[in-house]
Design a protein around this motif. Structure first.
Motif, PDB file in Angstrom:
ATOM      1  N   ARG A 180       8.544 -16.637  13.000  1.00 17.85           N
ATOM      2  CA  ARG A 180       7.488 -16.035  13.569  1.00 17.85           C
ATOM      3  C   ARG A 180       6.261 -16.758  13.187  1.00 17.85           C
ATOM      4  NH1 ARG A 180       8.253 -12.845  17.286  1.00 17.85           N
ATOM      5  NH2 ARG A 180       9.021 -10.839  16.236  1.00 17.85           N
ATOM      6  N   LEU A 181       5.417 -16.704  14.178  1.00 25.34           N
ATOM      7  CA  LEU A 181       3.990 -17.378  14.212  1.00 25.34           C
ATOM      8  C   LEU A 181       4.236 -18.925  13.049  1.00 25.34           C
ATOM      9  CD1 LEU A 181       2.341 -14.054  13.083  1.00 25.34           C
ATOM     10  CD2 LEU A 181       2.154 -15.328  15.510  1.00 25.34           C
ATOM     11  N   ASP A 182       5.204 -19.541  13.572  1.00 27.21           N
ATOM     12  CA  ASP A 182       5.554 -21.022  13.007  1.00 27.21           C
ATOM     13  C   ASP A 182       5.793 -20.843  11.342  1.00 27.21           C
ATOM     14  OD1 ASP A 182       4.701 -22.192  15.059  1.00 27.21           O
ATOM     15  OD2 ASP A 182       2.431 -22.070  14.788  1.00 27.21           O
ATOM     16  N   PHE A 183       6.186 -19.780  10.884  1.00 26.76           N
ATOM     17  CA  PHE A 183       6.548 -19.420   9.468  1.00 26.76           C
ATOM     18  C   PHE A 183       8.053 -18.749   9.631  1.00 26.76           C
ATOM     19  CE2 PHE A 183       1.960 -19.402   9.231  1.00 26.76           C
ATOM     20  CZ  PHE A 183       1.844 -20.517   7.963  1.00 26.76           C
ATOM     21  N   GLU A 184       8.872 -19.182   8.660  1.00 29.93           N
ATOM     22  CA  GLU A 184       9.925 -18.137   8.365  1.00 29.93           C
ATOM     23  C   GLU A 184       9.547 -16.950   7.855  1.00 29.93           C
ATOM     24  OE1 GLU A 184      13.482 -19.720   6.310  1.00 29.93           O
ATOM     25  OE2 GLU A 184      13.808 -21.549   7.729  1.00 29.93           O
ATOM     26  N   LEU A 185      10.169 -15.974   8.333  1.00 31.24           N
ATOM     27  CA  LEU A 185       9.685 -14.495   7.999  1.00 31.24           C
ATOM     28  C   LEU A 185       9.463 -14.436   6.204  1.00 31.24           C
ATOM     29  CD1 LEU A 185      11.647 -12.263  10.240  1.00 31.24           C
ATOM     30  CD2 LEU A 185       9.334 -13.162  10.528  1.00 31.24           C
ATOM     31  N   ILE A 186      10.445 -14.826   5.738  1.00 30.88           N
ATOM     32  CA  ILE A 186      10.172 -14.510   4.095  1.00 30.88           C
ATOM     33  C   ILE A 186       9.145 -15.277   3.707  1.00 30.88           C
ATOM     34  CG2 ILE A 186      11.828 -16.284   3.337  1.00 30.88           C
ATOM     35  CD1 ILE A 186      11.264 -12.687   1.917  1.00 30.88           C
ATOM     36  N   GLU A 187       8.764 -16.573   4.171  1.00 34.64           N
ATOM     37  CA  GLU A 187       7.616 -17.325   3.960  1.00 34.64           C
ATOM     38  C   GLU A 187       6.329 -16.702   4.117  1.00 34.64           C
ATOM     39  OE1 GLU A 187       5.736 -21.772   4.276  1.00 34.64           O
ATOM     40  OE2 GLU A 187       7.461 -20.992   5.367  1.00 34.64           O
ATOM     41  N   LEU A 188       6.403 -16.241   5.654  1.00 31.64           N
ATOM     42  CA  LEU A 188       5.131 -15.463   6.129  1.00 31.64           C
ATOM     43  C   LEU A 188       4.749 -14.417   5.343  1.00 31.64           C
ATOM     44  CD1 LEU A 188       3.258 -15.276   8.494  1.00 31.64           C
ATOM     45  CD2 LEU A 188       4.952 -13.877   9.751  1.00 31.64           C
ATOM     46  N   ILE A 189       5.671 -13.247   4.813  1.00 33.44           N
ATOM     47  CA  ILE A 189       5.513 -11.998   4.370  1.00 33.44           C
ATOM     48  C   ILE A 189       5.103 -12.281   3.035  1.00 33.44           C
ATOM     49  CG2 ILE A 189       7.776 -11.562   3.846  1.00 33.44           C
ATOM     50  CD1 ILE A 189       5.023  -9.410   5.711  1.00 33.44           C
ATOM     51  N   SER A 190       5.653 -13.349   2.699  1.00 30.76           N
ATOM     52  CA  SER A 190       5.402 -13.626   0.997  1.00 30.76           C
ATOM     53  C   SER A 190       3.863 -13.913   0.767  1.00 30.76           C
ATOM     54  CB  SER A 190       6.090 -14.610   0.282  1.00 30.76           C
ATOM     55  OG  SER A 190       7.439 -14.274   0.320  1.00 30.76           O
ATOM     56  N   LYS A 191       3.363 -14.809   1.549  1.00 31.34           N
ATOM     57  CA  LYS A 191       2.192 -15.206   1.757  1.00 31.34           C
ATOM     58  C   LYS A 191       1.098 -14.040   1.812  1.00 31.34           C
ATOM     59  CE  LYS A 191       2.779 -19.967   3.239  1.00 31.34           C
ATOM     60  NZ  LYS A 191       2.011 -20.617   2.228  1.00 31.34           N
ATOM     61  N   LEU A 192       1.368 -13.237   3.118  1.00 35.06           N
ATOM     62  CA  LEU A 192       0.572 -11.992   3.345  1.00 35.06           C
ATOM     63  C   LEU A 192       0.485 -11.013   2.404  1.00 35.06           C
ATOM     64  CD1 LEU A 192       1.312 -11.930   7.168  1.00 35.06           C
ATOM     65  CD2 LEU A 192      -0.806 -12.822   5.978  1.00 35.06           C
ATOM     66  N   ILE A 193       1.521 -10.615   1.691  1.00 34.56           N
ATOM     67  CA  ILE A 193       1.608  -9.808   0.787  1.00 34.56           C
ATOM     68  C   ILE A 193       0.756 -10.128  -0.446  1.00 34.56           C
ATOM     69  CG2 ILE A 193       3.087  -8.608  -1.020  1.00 34.56           C
ATOM     70  CD1 ILE A 193       5.026  -8.306   1.051  1.00 34.56           C
ATOM     71  N   LYS A 194       0.681 -11.353  -0.885  1.00 28.83           N
ATOM     72  CA  LYS A 194      -0.120 -11.863  -2.124  1.00 28.83           C
ATOM     73  C   LYS A 194      -1.482 -11.740  -1.815  1.00 28.83           C
ATOM     74  CE  LYS A 194       3.475 -14.908  -3.728  1.00 28.83           C
ATOM     75  NZ  LYS A 194       3.885 -16.524  -4.099  1.00 28.83           N
ATOM     76  N   LEU A 195      -1.750 -11.771  -0.683  1.00 32.33           N
ATOM     77  CA  LEU A 195      -3.239 -11.728  -0.276  1.00 32.33           C
ATOM     78  C   LEU A 195      -4.003 -10.367  -0.010  1.00 32.33           C
ATOM     79  CD1 LEU A 195      -3.433 -15.271   1.859  1.00 32.33           C
ATOM     80  CD2 LEU A 195      -4.509 -14.621  -0.336  1.00 32.33           C
ATOM     81  N   ALA A 196      -3.109  -9.327   0.254  1.00 27.70           N
ATOM     82  CA  ALA A 196      -3.164  -8.198   0.586  1.00 27.70           C
ATOM     83  C   ALA A 196      -3.661  -7.140  -0.655  1.00 27.70           C
ATOM     84  CB  ALA A 196      -2.466  -7.485   1.397  1.00 27.70           C
ATOM     85  N   LYS A 197      -4.568  -6.302  -0.504  1.00 30.02           N
ATOM     86  CA  LYS A 197      -4.772  -5.191  -1.555  1.00 30.02           C
ATOM     87  C   LYS A 197      -3.623  -4.173  -1.491  1.00 30.02           C
ATOM     88  CE  LYS A 197      -9.853  -6.057  -1.781  1.00 30.02           C
ATOM     89  NZ  LYS A 197     -11.099  -5.575  -1.581  1.00 30.02           N
ATOM     90  N   LYS A 198      -3.228  -3.703  -0.346  1.00 33.46           N
ATOM     91  CA  LYS A 198      -2.304  -2.448  -0.118  1.00 33.46           C
ATOM     92  C   LYS A 198      -1.551  -2.987   0.968  1.00 33.46           C
ATOM     93  CE  LYS A 198      -3.296   0.864  -2.871  1.00 33.46           C
ATOM     94  NZ  LYS A 198      -2.165   1.049  -3.934  1.00 33.46           N
ATOM     95  N   VAL A 199      -0.185  -2.633   0.814  1.00 33.47           N
ATOM     96  CA  VAL A 199       0.590  -2.840   2.084  1.00 33.47           C
ATOM     97  C   VAL A 199       1.369  -1.861   2.370  1.00 33.47           C
ATOM     98  CG1 VAL A 199       3.008  -4.253   2.304  1.00 33.47           C
ATOM     99  CG2 VAL A 199       1.252  -5.381   0.880  1.00 33.47           C
ATOM    100  N   LEU A 200       1.305  -1.650   3.830  1.00 30.37           N
ATOM    101  CA  LEU A 200       1.913  -0.422   4.526  1.00 30.37           C
ATOM    102  C   LEU A 200       3.302  -0.842   5.392  1.00 30.37           C
ATOM    103  CD1 LEU A 200       1.878   2.810   5.160  1.00 30.37           C
ATOM    104  CD2 LEU A 200       0.268   2.163   6.729  1.00 30.37           C
ATOM    105  N   LEU A 201       4.233  -0.464   4.746  1.00 29.74           N
ATOM    106  CA  LEU A 201       5.583  -0.769   5.440  1.00 29.74           C
ATOM    107  C   LEU A 201       5.715   0.490   6.460  1.00 29.74           C
ATOM    108  CD1 LEU A 201       7.984  -1.938   2.599  1.00 29.74           C
ATOM    109  CD2 LEU A 201       6.300  -3.254   4.030  1.00 29.74           C
ATOM    110  N   ILE A 202       5.795   0.075   7.787  1.00 26.31           N
ATOM    111  CA  ILE A 202       5.967   1.230   8.808  1.00 26.31           C
ATOM    112  C   ILE A 202       7.257   0.897   9.582  1.00 26.31           C
ATOM    113  CG2 ILE A 202       3.507   1.829   9.054  1.00 26.31           C
ATOM    114  CD1 ILE A 202       3.751   0.548  11.777  1.00 26.31           C
ATOM    115  N   GLY A 203       7.980   1.911   9.752  1.00 24.08           N
ATOM    116  CA  GLY A 203       9.252   2.071  10.489  1.00 24.08           C
ATOM    117  C   GLY A 203      10.613   1.671   9.463  1.00 24.08           C
ATOM    118  N   THR A 204      11.754   2.104   9.754  1.00 23.79           N
ATOM    119  CA  THR A 204      12.938   2.173   8.857  1.00 23.79           C
ATOM    120  C   THR A 204      13.290   0.673   8.916  1.00 23.79           C
ATOM    121  OG1 THR A 204      13.549   4.172   9.650  1.00 23.79           O
ATOM    122  CG2 THR A 204      15.375   2.731   8.827  1.00 23.79           C
ATOM    123  N   CYS A 205      12.907  -0.370   9.950  1.00 25.63           N
ATOM    124  CA  CYS A 205      13.232  -1.780   9.861  1.00 25.63           C
ATOM    125  C   CYS A 205      12.754  -2.449   8.525  1.00 25.63           C
ATOM    126  CB  CYS A 205      13.126  -2.395  11.037  1.00 25.63           C
ATOM    127  SG  CYS A 205      14.124  -2.000  12.447  1.00 25.63           S
TER     128      CYS A 205
END
Length: 281
Positions: free
Chosen positions: A68-93
């Protein structure tokens, strides 16, 4: 003047049901005016880029080898979580893996991929989650208010309750009077229709959908979509052993349940066993 909180809404493997649910929030315009939305996959925002955020909102599931967006999902989300102050997971998925997922972001039991980030993660399961729940979490976070969380990082104000609480069919449940068809205005949907309300954490019957309705009010059983077991097989079926439900409502011992059920069946409620809404009346 204080700068607006920077919010980045990222999509993983998703049907976008969570986004569309949020679009139905009556005060969505007021919420969006309070934030600086860096990126959203469906709303008009700038192109996506890896960047810091005050709040990262994650919609959709992790799936191995999915780009997704030129990144494998686990790599993408890893980068974004590290740069975020808070993380909101929405939805059962995003919370439990749901229909599309092959793993979870945060899970206290199996030490999910981002267990170490648990202090910044808030989970709002649901398929989709109620727009009021999403708005509540966003408002609390951007206003730096404390959200009391349960052991699965879900807000207690929403998920301390079961869907059964507030259900207009509770009297039928207590007296063991059953509905046997979808759309019936009377009768309990648990025994014959597989309603998951007695063991599903949500406030769906307390905070109504579109401010007017819920599944049981419309004559459809609760699917249990806020739970990690969703979607279960045989959705409209309650497993029983000799007439006794295999799953007893949360917090009730089997002995207590059987005692109350026996009393209800033996006494009967003459008012409820006949149709209250009758075309012949």
């Amino acid at each position: 003047m204080h700068s607006k909180p920077k919010v980045l809404w990222i999509d993983l493997v998703t049907c976008y049901g969570c986004s569309h649910s949020f679009y139905n929030y009556p005060e969505i315009k007021e919420v969006l005016e309070k934030i600086k939305l860096l990126y959203h996959p469906l709303l008009p925002t700038k192109e996506f880029k890896i960047q810091k955020s005050d709040l990262l909102i994650v919609e959709g599931a992790i799936k191995n080898n999915f780009v997704r967006l030129d990144f494998e999902l686990i790599e993408l989300i890893s980068k974004l979580i590290k740069l975020a102050k808070k993380v909101l997971l929405i939805g059962t998925c995003s919370v439990y893996g749901g229909i599309f997922g092959e793993g979870v972001l945060f899970n206290k039991e199996d030490k999910g991929k981002f267990f170490k980030c648990k202090d910044k993660i808030i989970s709002i399961p649901g398929c989709p989650p109620h727009p009021e729940w999403i708005a509540y979490a966003i408002e609390m976070i951007i206003n730096h208010k404390k959200i009391l969380l349960d052991n699965e990082n879900r807000p207690k104000e929403i998920f301390s309750f079961t869907s059964h609480m507030g259900c207009v069919r509770n009297e039928y449940f207590e007296w063991k009077v059953d509905a046997r068809n979808f759309g019936e205005k009377e009768g309990c949907l648990f025994y014959e229709m597989g309603c998951q309300g007695p063991f599903t954490h949500s406030s769906c019957n307390k905070i109504l959908w579109n401010e007017v309705n819920s599944k049981p009010r419309a004559g459809t059983p609760c699917f249990g979509c806020t739970e990690k077991t969703f979607p279960k097989e045989n959705l409209f079926f309650t497993e029983t052993f000799m007439g006794i439900p295999a799953n007893i409502p949360l917090g009730v011992s089997k002995r207590a349940y059987l005692t109350l059920a026996g009393v209800a069946k033996s006494l009967k409620n003459e008012r409820l066993i006949k149709r209250l809404i009758n075309e012949d009346n």
